[in-house]
Write a protein that holds these residues in place. Structure first.
Motif, PDB file in Angstrom:
ATOM      1  N   SER A 154     -19.889  18.482  -8.871  1.00  0.00           N
ATOM      2  CA  SER A 154     -21.232  18.163  -9.337  1.00  0.00           C
ATOM      3  C   SER A 154     -21.190  17.478 -10.694  1.00  0.00           C
ATOM      4  O   SER A 154     -21.899  16.492 -10.938  1.00  0.00           O
ATOM      5  N   TRP A 155     -20.333  17.984 -11.589  1.00  0.00           N
ATOM      6  CA  TRP A 155     -20.258  17.397 -12.924  1.00  0.00           C
ATOM      7  C   TRP A 155     -19.649  15.998 -12.885  1.00  0.00           C
ATOM      8  O   TRP A 155     -20.230  15.045 -13.418  1.00  0.00           O
ATOM      9  N   TYR A 156     -18.498  15.855 -12.251  1.00  0.00           N
ATOM     10  CA  TYR A 156     -17.777  14.588 -12.311  1.00  0.00           C
ATOM     11  C   TYR A 156     -18.392  13.498 -11.429  1.00  0.00           C
ATOM     12  O   TYR A 156     -18.292  12.306 -11.758  1.00  0.00           O
ATOM     13  N   LEU A 157     -19.028  13.888 -10.329  1.00  0.00           N
ATOM     14  CA  LEU A 157     -19.538  12.893  -9.386  1.00  0.00           C
ATOM     15  C   LEU A 157     -21.042  12.658  -9.495  1.00  0.00           C
ATOM     16  O   LEU A 157     -21.537  11.629  -9.029  1.00  0.00           O
ATOM     17  N   LEU A 158     -21.769  13.592 -10.109  1.00  0.00           N
ATOM     18  CA  LEU A 158     -23.224  13.460 -10.159  1.00  0.00           C
ATOM     19  C   LEU A 158     -23.767  13.552 -11.584  1.00  0.00           C
ATOM     20  O   LEU A 158     -24.374  12.602 -12.088  1.00  0.00           O
ATOM     21  N   GLU A 159     -23.548  14.689 -12.238  1.00  0.00           N
ATOM     22  CA  GLU A 159     -24.197  14.920 -13.538  1.00  0.00           C
ATOM     23  C   GLU A 159     -23.715  13.951 -14.610  1.00  0.00           C
ATOM     24  O   GLU A 159     -24.518  13.306 -15.304  1.00  0.00           O
ATOM     25  N   ARG A 160     -22.406  13.822 -14.769  1.00  0.00           N
ATOM     26  CA  ARG A 160     -21.878  12.944 -15.818  1.00  0.00           C
ATOM     27  C   ARG A 160     -22.238  11.478 -15.587  1.00  0.00           C
ATOM     28  O   ARG A 160     -22.661  10.796 -16.537  1.00  0.00           O
ATOM     29  N   PRO A 161     -22.107  10.945 -14.343  1.00  0.00           N
ATOM     30  CA  PRO A 161     -22.523   9.551 -14.139  1.00  0.00           C
ATOM     31  C   PRO A 161     -24.002   9.309 -14.467  1.00  0.00           C
ATOM     32  O   PRO A 161     -24.340   8.266 -15.038  1.00  0.00           O
ATOM     33  N   THR A 186     -28.063   6.996 -18.197  1.00  0.00           N
ATOM     34  CA  THR A 186     -29.345   7.179 -18.870  1.00  0.00           C
ATOM     35  C   THR A 186     -29.177   7.489 -20.360  1.00  0.00           C
ATOM     36  O   THR A 186     -30.112   7.943 -21.006  1.00  0.00           O
ATOM     37  N   ARG A 187     -28.001   7.236 -20.899  1.00  0.00           N
ATOM     38  CA  ARG A 187     -27.695   7.622 -22.281  1.00  0.00           C
ATOM     39  C   ARG A 187     -28.657   7.003 -23.273  1.00  0.00           C
ATOM     40  O   ARG A 187     -29.003   7.603 -24.290  1.00  0.00           O
ATOM     41  N   SER A 188     -29.118   5.790 -23.009  1.00  0.00           N
ATOM     42  CA  SER A 188     -29.982   5.093 -23.970  1.00  0.00           C
ATOM     43  C   SER A 188     -31.421   5.583 -23.937  1.00  0.00           C
ATOM     44  O   SER A 188     -32.212   5.222 -24.808  1.00  0.00           O
ATOM     45  N   TRP A 189     -31.791   6.419 -22.949  1.00  0.00           N
ATOM     46  CA  TRP A 189     -33.182   6.855 -22.830  1.00  0.00           C
ATOM     47  C   TRP A 189     -33.667   7.577 -24.084  1.00  0.00           C
ATOM     48  O   TRP A 189     -34.811   7.432 -24.472  1.00  0.00           O
ATOM     49  N   GLY A 190     -32.807   8.381 -24.660  1.00  0.00           N
ATOM     50  CA  GLY A 190     -33.253   9.210 -25.780  1.00  0.00           C
ATOM     51  C   GLY A 190     -33.051   8.573 -27.141  1.00  0.00           C
ATOM     52  O   GLY A 190     -33.330   9.193 -28.149  1.00  0.00           O
TER      53      GLY A 190
END
Length: 376
Positions: free
Chosen positions: A340-347, A352-356
């Motif tokens: 979940s972390w490596y294939l979904l959450e982290r990607p 979306t890193r720039s959203w905040g």
């Protein structure tokens, strides 16, 4: 992947310890009877600290707290894995004929709206989704707390001492109500209510203010000769982390029989102990939590919390899992959480890193400055 310069890695390790206590308790409750309540309480204190720290950082950089960006960041972090769990577990409940299948529409409406804590207060069964009550508490906190911080910030511009008193009064009232509730409230009302859980979240928030403003200088945070945390901070971190484990295992009830009300007092005591460890970890005073394995479990902790409980709780045809099968399912949960972390959450987080991000980086006039040595 390198760590951001201001990342508090020891808190990642504490998050890892907390999730392992929860998983151990759900897997073998007779061995770790209070791991669930201690672990979740620690998560609440951590959430209060981390969210408040992030909001204060934004106020310093941009001169304001942007609610829309904050909630977008929370959505990007929480919803992808949560949606996957809802879909997969729903299919599993139907296919494996879990007893909750007949109530599935009501259960999904409850957990999907983040009101599972209220359902559990009322004694409503949520089957493999019962653990989502804590997610509901945190989501409700995320909706309200930024607004409170904005109001406190407005007050602090003209009356800083009044704002500080208001903050301490709010935390004090929440802690007082938690202690009173420990004595007078039914356990489900105490354990799952937003108002009673608020003590842990707000104590974490107060810890973030204390660390940031340098209010803990009396502890001699950093040894000026070595540049390392002082002996006091190291002692608090080590003793506190040890106490969290002791509170979770607490073998006394196993050897002498049931202790009525023990869970509620363990959970309430865990608020104070977790706060001490959070502060010590933020100051670099809990080096054992900086172990790579602890930090890795902290990285996958959200997914592990989401996935492990349904795996252990689903009852194919009404038959619960037992014995070594439960251990195997817990290990599967670690594997699924890793995926979940490596294939979904982290990607998703990277995309979306720039959203905040806010284009303004100039601190507002009068904004508190970053405390030297906070990140350890």
């Amino acid at each position: 992947m390198g760590e951001p310069a201001d990342r508090l890695t020891q808190l990642d390790g504490l998050r890892g310890l907390a999730v392992l206590l929860v998983v151990a308790s759900h897997t073998a409750e007779s061995v770790v009877p209070y791991g669930g309540v201690v672990g979740v309480t620690t998560f609440f204190v951590l959430s209060g600290f981390v969210i408040t720290r992030a909001l204060l950082d934004e106020a310093e950089r941009a001169g304001r707290i942007h609610l829309g960006r904050f909630w977008l960041r929370r959505a990007a972090r929480l919803l992808p894995a949560w949606t996957a769990v809802l879909v997969v577990v729903t299919v599993a409940v139907i296919v494996l004929a879990d007893p909750i299948r007949g109530d599935l529409p009501r259960v999904l409406a409850t957990v999907g709206s983040y009101t599972g804590n209220h359902a559990r207060v009322l004694g409503v069964e949520l089957g493999p989704f019962e653990h989502t009550w804590s997610l509901a508490v945190e989501e409700q906190f995320y909706l309200v707390w930024p607004l409170v911080l904005i109001l406190l910030g407005v007050l602090a511009r003209t009356r800083p001492r009044t704002a500080a008193v208001a903050l301490c009064g709010l935390v004090g009232a929440a802690v007082t109500w938690r202690v009173v509730g420990t004595v007078v409230l039914p356990y489900d009302r105490l354990a799952y209510g937003l108002d009673t859980s608020a003590a842990a979240l707000l104590v974490g928030a107060l810890a973030a203010f204390a660390v940031r403003t340098g209010s803990l200088r009396g502890l001699g945070q950093i040894d000026l000769r070595t540049g390392r945390p002082s002996a006091v901070v190291l002692g608090v971190g080590g003793v506190g982390a040890t106490l969290l484990v002791v509170l979770s295992v607490c073998t006394l009830p196993i050897t002498v029989g049931s202790l009525p009300g023990a869970a509620r007092w363990v959970e309430t005591a865990a608020v104070a102990v977790a706060a001490l460890v959070v502060v010590a970890g933020a100051l670099g005073g809990a080096p054992a939590l900086d172990l790579a394995i602890a930090r890795w479990f902290g990285t996958i902790s959200y997914g592990l919390y989401l996935w492990h409980y349904p795996l252990l709780r689903i009852e194919p045809g009404g038959d619960p899992s037992t014995g070594v099968v439960r251990l195997g399912l817990a290990l599967v949960g670690i594997g699924v959480a890793s995926a979940s972390w490596y294939l979904l959450e982290r990607p998703v987080l990277r995309a979306t890193r720039s959203w905040g991000r806010h284009p303004t980086t100039r601190p507002a006039a009068g904004a508190p400055q970053r405390v030297r040595g906070v990140t350890g």
